[in-house]
Design a protein around this motif. Structure first.
Motif, short mmCIF file in Angstrom:
data_model
loop_
_atom_site.label_atom_id
_atom_site.label_comp_id
_atom_site.label_asym_id
_atom_site.label_seq_id
_atom_site.Cartn_x
_atom_site.Cartn_y
_atom_site.Cartn_z
N THR A 53 40.90 28.78 31.25
CA THR A 53 40.42 27.55 32.45
C THR A 53 40.12 28.95 33.55
N ARG A 54 41.77 28.87 33.97
CA ARG A 54 41.77 29.37 35.38
C ARG A 54 40.90 30.50 35.70
N MET A 55 40.85 31.64 34.44
CA MET A 55 39.93 32.79 33.85
C MET A 55 38.60 32.76 35.01
N MET A 56 38.60 31.83 34.52
CA MET A 56 36.41 31.25 34.46
C MET A 56 36.98 30.39 35.30
N GLU A 57 37.61 29.97 36.63
CA GLU A 57 37.68 29.14 37.59
C GLU A 57 37.58 30.86 39.05
N ASP A 58 38.98 31.02 38.62
CA ASP A 58 38.73 32.92 39.75
C ASP A 58 38.07 33.37 39.38
N MET A 59 37.47 33.80 38.57
CA MET A 59 36.09 34.22 37.95
C MET A 59 34.70 34.12 38.73
N ALA A 60 34.60 33.04 39.29
CA ALA A 60 33.63 32.09 39.72
C ALA A 60 33.50 32.78 41.64
N VAL A 61 33.73 33.43 42.13
CA VAL A 61 33.51 33.91 42.80
C VAL A 61 31.84 34.06 44.38
N LYS A 62 31.57 33.47 45.01
CA LYS A 62 31.16 33.61 46.39
C LYS A 62 30.88 35.46 46.46
N PRO A 63 29.57 35.65 46.12
CA PRO A 63 29.17 37.17 47.13
C PRO A 63 29.48 37.25 48.01
N THR A 64 29.79 38.92 48.86
CA THR A 64 30.39 38.76 50.21
C THR A 64 29.18 40.01 51.22
N GLY A 65 28.39 40.17 49.32
CA GLY A 65 27.65 41.37 50.36
C GLY A 65 27.79 43.08 50.54
N ASP A 66 29.74 42.70 49.40
CA ASP A 66 29.85 44.04 49.63
C ASP A 66 29.72 43.99 48.57
N VAL A 67 28.92 44.95 46.96
CA VAL A 67 30.03 44.55 45.29
C VAL A 67 30.35 44.66 45.09
N ASP A 68 31.12 46.43 45.48
CA ASP A 68 32.53 46.75 45.27
C ASP A 68 33.34 45.60 45.41
N ARG A 69 33.49 45.22 46.46
CA ARG A 69 34.75 43.70 46.36
C ARG A 69 34.79 42.96 45.05
N ASP A 70 33.02 42.49 45.44
CA ASP A 70 32.64 41.47 44.47
C ASP A 70 33.80 40.92 42.89
N PHE A 71 33.06 43.13 43.01
CA PHE A 71 33.63 43.76 41.50
C PHE A 71 34.93 43.24 40.88
N VAL A 72 35.66 43.57 42.19
CA VAL A 72 36.74 43.69 42.01
C VAL A 72 37.57 41.99 41.47
N ALA A 73 36.97 41.15 42.93
CA ALA A 73 37.25 39.95 43.11
C ALA A 73 36.87 39.19 41.82
N MET A 74 35.90 39.66 40.82
CA MET A 74 35.47 39.11 39.69
C MET A 74 36.22 39.21 38.22
N MET A 75 36.60 40.95 38.19
CA MET A 75 37.44 41.74 37.84
C MET A 75 38.69 41.07 37.29
N VAL A 76 39.22 41.63 38.22
CA VAL A 76 40.90 41.67 38.22
C VAL A 76 40.99 40.13 37.25
N PRO A 77 40.19 38.91 37.85
CA PRO A 77 40.54 37.64 37.33
C PRO A 77 40.52 37.40 35.57
N HIS A 78 39.07 38.24 35.31
CA HIS A 78 39.00 38.80 34.25
C HIS A 78 40.37 39.66 33.14
N HIS A 79 40.65 40.26 34.04
CA HIS A 79 42.00 41.12 33.39
C HIS A 79 42.91 40.26 33.33
#
Length: 164
Positions: A53-79
């Motif tokens: 539940t925590r992982m899925m909530e934390d992976m719900a990232v609002k796009p910032t326009g920076d693909v690299d930052r958005d990727f890391v913002a989603m992957m860190v909670p996934h990992h």
């Protein structure tokens, strides 16, 4: 030996597995089974459910326009979700092969999180013991004598003054 998938295929496979586990945990039959569980698995399942539940909530990232930052913002909670689930296996699991795999998951996922943060120039959080390695508050701290090695017997020769 593990199969090597391109990062995107591994990511997609991981997400599919996470979603499948999440759907299973949400099913009424699964929930009913937990209420009558006599195997002691309920704490493990509850911990995994919280991690998912925590992982899925934390992976719900609002796009910032920076693909690299958005990727890391989603992957860190996934990992981190994988780390949390592996730690649950370490706390409750009994199969030594699976426990070794869980230990590897913790190390590898932490390394990947660190690598992604460093790639973006982000600082790393301070090191801390894993939750399953911390002593409960009720356990008094061990004496911190550097020559004391609880659990280890050190058979070192002792020399008397006459032997030297």
């Amino acid at each position: 030996m593990r199969a090597q998938f391109p990062c995107s295929a591994r990511t997609i496979l991981s997400v599919v597995i996470v979603l499948a586990i999440s759907a299973l945990c949400d099913s009424p039959a699964f929930s009913a089974d937990l209420q009558t569980d006599s195997s002691g698995e309920a704490p493990f399942v509850a911990e995994n459910d919280r991690a998912m539940t925590r992982m899925m909530e934390d992976m719900a990232v609002k796009p910032t326009g920076d693909v690299d930052r958005d990727f890391v913002a989603m992957m860190v909670p996934h990992h981190q979700g994988a780390i949390d689930m592996a730690q649950a296996e370490l706390r409750y699991g009994h199969n030594e092969q699976l426990r070794r795999i869980a230990q590897e998951i913790v190390v590898e996922q932490q390394q990947e999180i660190a690598a992604m943060r460093l790639a973006l120039g982000q600082s790393l959080p301070p090191s801390a013991p894993a939750p399953d390695q911390q002593k409960p508050v009720s356990v008094p701290a061990a004496h911190s004598d550097p020559t004391s090695h609880r659990g280890m017997q050190m058979n070192m020769p002792t020399h008397t003054q006459e032997e030297k």
